[in-house]
Design a protein around this motif. Structure first.
Motif, PDB file in Angstrom:
ATOM      1  N   TRP A 170       0.828  -1.207   0.000  1.00 37.08           N
ATOM      2  CA  TRP A 170       0.000   0.000   0.000  1.00 37.08           C
ATOM      3  C   TRP A 170       0.864   1.260   0.000  1.00 37.08           C
ATOM      4  O   TRP A 170       0.330   2.361   0.006  1.00 37.08           O
ATOM      5  CB  TRP A 170      -0.937   0.010   1.196  1.00 37.08           C
ATOM      6  N   GLU A 204       2.660   2.660   2.264  1.00 36.90           N
ATOM      7  CA  GLU A 204       2.412   3.551   3.392  1.00 36.90           C
ATOM      8  C   GLU A 204       3.314   3.313   4.596  1.00 36.90           C
ATOM      9  O   GLU A 204       3.485   4.210   5.421  1.00 36.90           O
ATOM     10  CB  GLU A 204       0.943   3.413   3.842  1.00 36.90           C
ATOM     11  N   ARG A 205       3.861   2.130   4.758  1.00 33.83           N
ATOM     12  CA  ARG A 205       4.594   1.824   5.989  1.00 33.83           C
ATOM     13  C   ARG A 205       5.808   0.968   5.674  1.00 33.83           C
ATOM     14  O   ARG A 205       5.859   0.283   4.659  1.00 33.83           O
ATOM     15  CB  ARG A 205       3.682   1.135   7.008  1.00 33.83           C
ATOM     16  N   TYR A 211      -7.314   6.416   3.418  1.00 40.72           N
ATOM     17  CA  TYR A 211      -7.138   6.931   2.061  1.00 40.72           C
ATOM     18  C   TYR A 211      -8.499   7.199   1.416  1.00 40.72           C
ATOM     19  O   TYR A 211      -9.305   6.289   1.236  1.00 40.72           O
ATOM     20  CB  TYR A 211      -6.332   5.927   1.237  1.00 40.72           C
TER      21      TYR A 211
END
Length: 652
Positions: A432, A434-435, A557
Motif C-alpha cells: 500500500w 504507506e509503511r 485513504y
C-alpha cells in the motif's frame, strides 16, 4: 471526475468523461505525455438559433462500448433541441488516428440546419507555453504543433467538408478560449494563434423531419506535419466509416481469443469480463509499460497521478492476461522490467511509461538510518508472473531471452536481501506504499519469486542454483510460519514493525494476507489460512447498503466517514478468490458468484471499475478505471470458471 471511457492502441490513449468528451490524450506513450491535461475538448451543437454544449445538463447520455470492443457507443439526447445523437469513438489499432462517427437525428417535425462544433483544447507536452494552432487553406484543416508533436483535425459530413474554423488564445489575459466564438453558431476564422491556444472547427448538415445523417471527425497525431498529413490522406482515401468498422472488428476478434465457457455466470459478468480485458489492454503501452490508471483528475489532490508503471500492478495484470491467453501482450512487460532492473537486481518503486524512474515518496534515510526505498514484493511478483506465464504457454525460448537480464539478477537480489535472524526478507515498504517493515504480503511475494527462480534454473539445467533457491525459499517459508503467525488469535498478521530496535507484530487486519494462499505459501483450506481469511471478511466487510470489503482496518485513504472504511474492488475480489479456491462443491461457489454480481452492479455504466467506492453512496472514489481492479475481476472470473468445471466433472 472518473474517466468513463478509455480507448487506445498501445501508442496513444484517450480518456472521456461522463458526457463523452475528451479529457486526456496520451502520446507517444500510454500514460505519457498528456496533451489535454484534464481540460475538456468540448462538443457543441447549434440549431434553430440555439446553442448547447454537451456539458449542459439538458443533455442525457447513455455511455458504453460496442460489444467486446474498444470502440465506444454513446447515445446523447436533448429533448428541447429535438436532437438525438449516436456517436462512436475509436483509435486505429495500428496507426495514430482517432476516429469519431456521429449519427445525428432530427426528431422534430420540420426540416432544420444543424451545426456541430469541436473545440480542440490542447496543452502540447503538458504545457500551454509555445503551442501554435494553424489553419491550412490548402488541406482545409486545422493543426496544432509544438516542437516534434503535431495534431491535425479534420472531418466531413455527407457530401461536404469542414464548414468553418477559428483559432485563438485561451486561459490567458482574460481570454476564455475560442470555444466562446462558437456560441452564436458562427466562427470568425482567425487563421493562426500562438501561445496558450485552442481551436474550433464546425460542420453543418440540413436534416429533413426525422432524418438522420452521419458526421465523421478525426484527429491524426505524429512527429511532423508530413506524418499527420499522410495519415489524414489515409483516412480520406480509405474512408472513415470503413476504418472505424474495421477497428470494431479487430477488437472483437482480439476479445474472442479469450472466448470461454462462462459456467453459470450471468451476462452482466460476462460483459464485464471482456471489458476488463480490454481495459487492461488499453492501459498497456507497446513498449511493455502497463500503467495503473489514465485518470488525470487525481492531479487535483496532490499534483501527481497514477500514470505510472508499478511493477506489482503490472505483474498481477500480466498474470491475468497470460491466463486469459494473451501471452504476446505480456511479453513486452517482462522486457520492460528487465530493462528497468537496477544493477543490484531490484525493481524501483515505480516507473514512467518510457521506462525512466517515476516519482517517489520513499526516502533513502530516516532518522540517520539508511534505507533501500523499494517495495520488494514488486521484484518477487515479476518473477512469479514470468513463471506462471511459462506454465500457461510453455514457450521455453522467451524466458531464456530475459534469463541474464531479469531472472538471474532478480533472484540473486531476493536471495541476499534477507534478515537471517528472522528468516524473512529485510524491511521494505508495503504494497500500500504507506509503511516500512516486514510484511506478510511481501514475504509471500519473495517466497513466490524465489520458487519461480528455482523452477527456471531447473528448467534450464542449473540444478545447483535451483536447489539453492529452493532452500532459501524454504527458509522464508519457515519465517512466515513462525514470525508472522499470531498463535494467540490463530491468524497471520499484517507484518512486523520495528520499535526501539525490536520487532513487533502489526496485528491490523489487512486484506493483503490473501497472498498466503494466492502465492502458494499454504493451501487455501489450511486451517490457519481459513481463520485468517474469515477474520478479513468479518472485520473488513463494509456495514452499509453498498457493501464490499475494505483494504484494512482504519484505512484513511479517501475516507469520508469515521464509521466506515471504503470498499475496494481488489480486496472484495481477493476474498471471493479464496472462496473459489477452497470450494468443494458447486454450491460452495455461490458466495463468489454473488461477489462477481456485486462488482458488475457497482461498475460505472460504461463498465469501468474505479479503485474504491464511497461507503454510503457507492460513488467512485480515487481513479477510474483502475487497471488493477479490472485485472482482478478478470482473474476471479477465470478462477471461478476453472473451479466450476472441476467441481462439475467431480459431480458427474
Amino acid at each position: 471526475m472518473p474517466r468513463h471511457l478509455v480507448i487506445g492502441n498501445g501508442h496513444i490513449a484517450i480518456g472521456f468523461d461522463d458526457t463523452a468528451q475528451i479529457r486526456d490524450i496520451y502520446y507517444p506513450f500510454v500514460g505519457e505525455l498528456n496533451h489535454v491535461g484534464g481540460h475538456r475538448c468540448a462538443i457543441g451543437l447549434w440549431v434553430d438559433g440555439q446553442f448547447s454544449w454537451f456539458r449542459d445538463p439538458a443533455w442525457t447520455f447513455d455511455i458504453g462500448y460496442h460489444e467486446k470492443s474498444l470502440v465506444t457507443r454513446v447515445l446523447a439526447e436533448h429533448p428541447d433541441l429535438e436532437l438525438s445523437i449516436t456517436s462512436e469513438d475509436a483509435v486505429h489499432q495500428r496507426l495514430n488516428i482517432y476516429l469519431k462517427r456521429m449519427t445525428i437525428t432530427n426528431t422534430a417535425d420540420v426540416a432544420r440546419e444543424v451545426r456541430i462544433f469541436f473545440n480542440n483544447d490542447l496543452m502540447i507536452s503538458e504545457t500551454e507555453v509555445g503551442d501554435t494552432a494553424v489553419y491550412d487553406p490548402e488541406r482545409h484543416v486545422i493543426y496544432h504543433y509544438k516542437r516534434n508533436v503535431y495534431f491535425l483535425f479534420n472531418g466531413s459530413t455527407e457530401g461536404s467538408r469542414l464548414f468553418q474554423y477559428s483559432t485563438g488564445v485561451k486561459r490567458f489575459n482574460h481570454s476564455e478560449g475560442t470555444w466562446r466564438d462558437a456560441e452564436d453558431g458562427e466562427l470568425m476564422e482567425n487563421p493562426i494563434a500562438q501561445g496558450s491556444v485552442d481551436s474550433v472547427i464546425s460542420f453543418r448538415m440540413f436534416l429533413k423531419p426525422h432524418e438522420s445523417q452521419t458526421l465523421n471527425y478525426w484527429m491524426t497525431i505524429g512527429s511532423n506535419l508530413q506524418e499527420v498529413s499522410d495519415l489524414d490522406d489515409y483516412v480520406k482515401d480509405s474512408g472513415p466509416n470503413l476504418l472505424l468498422d474495421r477497428v470494431t472488428v479487430y477488437w472483437q476478434r482480439w476479445a474472442d481469443k479469450s472466448a470461454t465457457w462462462f459456467a453459470d455466470l450471468p451476462e452482466s459478468v460476462q460483459n464485464l469480463f471482456y471489458t476488463s480485458l480490454l481495459m487492461v489492454r488499453a492501459h498497456a503501452d507497446a513498449n511493455g509499460a502497463i500503467v495503473a490508471a489514465l485518470d488525470s483528475d487525481i492531479l487535483q489532490y496532490n499534483r501527481d497521478h497514477y500514470n505510472y508503471v508499478w511493477p506489482r500492478d503490472g505483474a498481477l495484470a500480466a498474470m491475468t492476461m497470460s491466463e486469459a491467453g494473451y501471452h504476446g501482450m505480456v511479453r513486452p512487460f517482462f522486457r520492460f522490467c528487465a530493462e528497468a532492473l537496477t544493477e543490484q537486481g531490484y525493481l524501483r518503486h515505480k516507473y514512467n511509461p518510457d521506462g525512466t524512474p517515476g516519482s517517489s515518496w520513499h526516502p533513502y534515510i530516516v532518522r540517520n538510518e539508511r534505507r533501500l526505498p523499494i517495495q520488494e514484493d514488486e521484484t518477487g511478483l515479476t518473477l512469479m508472473a514470468l513463471w506462471r506465464d511459462f506454465t500457461h504457454h510453455q514457450e521455453i525460448e522467451f524466458p531464456q531471452s530475459v534469463y541474464d537480464t531479469l531472472i538471474r539478477p532478480a533472484a540473486a537480489f531476493l536471495a541476499q536481501y534477507i534478515d537471517n535472524t528472522l528468516s524473512l526478507p529485510k524491511p521494505s515498504y508495503d504494497l500500500w506504499e504507506e509503511r516500512y517493515g516486514i510484511f506478510t504480503f511481501t514475504s509471500c511475494a519473495v517466497y513466490g519469486g524465489l520458487m519461480a527462480a528455482a523452477n527456471f534454473f531447473h528448467l534450464y539445467g542449473n540444478d545447483y542454483l535451483s536447489e539453492r533457491y529452493r532452500k532459501t525459499a524454504a527458509a522464508i517459508h519457515h519465517g512466515i510460519m513462525t514470525k508472522l503467525y499470531d498463535a494467540e488469535r490463530g491468524i497471520f498478521v499484517r507484518g512486523l514493525i520495528q520499535e526501539n530496535g525490536r520487532w513487533h507484530q502489526d496485528k491490523t487486519i489487512d486484506s493483503s494476507v490473501f497472498a498466503l494462499w494466492a502465492f502458494e505459501v499454504l493451501p487455501p483450506d489450511d486451517e490457519r489460512v481459513v481463520r485468517t481469511m474469515q477474520a478479513v471478511e468479518e472485520t473488513l466487510t463494509v456495514a452499509t447498503d453498498v457493501g464490499g470489503i475494505g483494504r484494512y482496518e482504519d484505512d484513511s485513504y479517501f475516507r469520508f466517514s469515521n464509521a466506515d472504511i471504503n470498499p475496494w474492488f481488489i480486496s472484495t475480489l481477493w476474498v471471493a478468490d479464496w472462496k473459489i479456491a477452497k470450494a468443494q462443491a458447486l454450491s460452495d461457489l455461490a458466495p463468489a458468484r454473488q461477489t462477481l454480481l456485486w462488482v458488475a452492479e457497482h461498475a460505472l455504466p460504461s463498465g469501468a471499475l474505479p479503485e474504491q467506492l464511497h461507503p454510503q453512496t457507492g460513488e467512485p472514489l480515487s481513479v477510474s478505471p483502475l487497471t488493477w481492479s479490472h485485472a482482478a475481476l478478470a482473474s476471479t472470473v477465470l478462477h471461478y470458471i476453472d473451479r466450476y468445471r472441476v467441481l462439475l466433472n467431480h459431480s458427474l
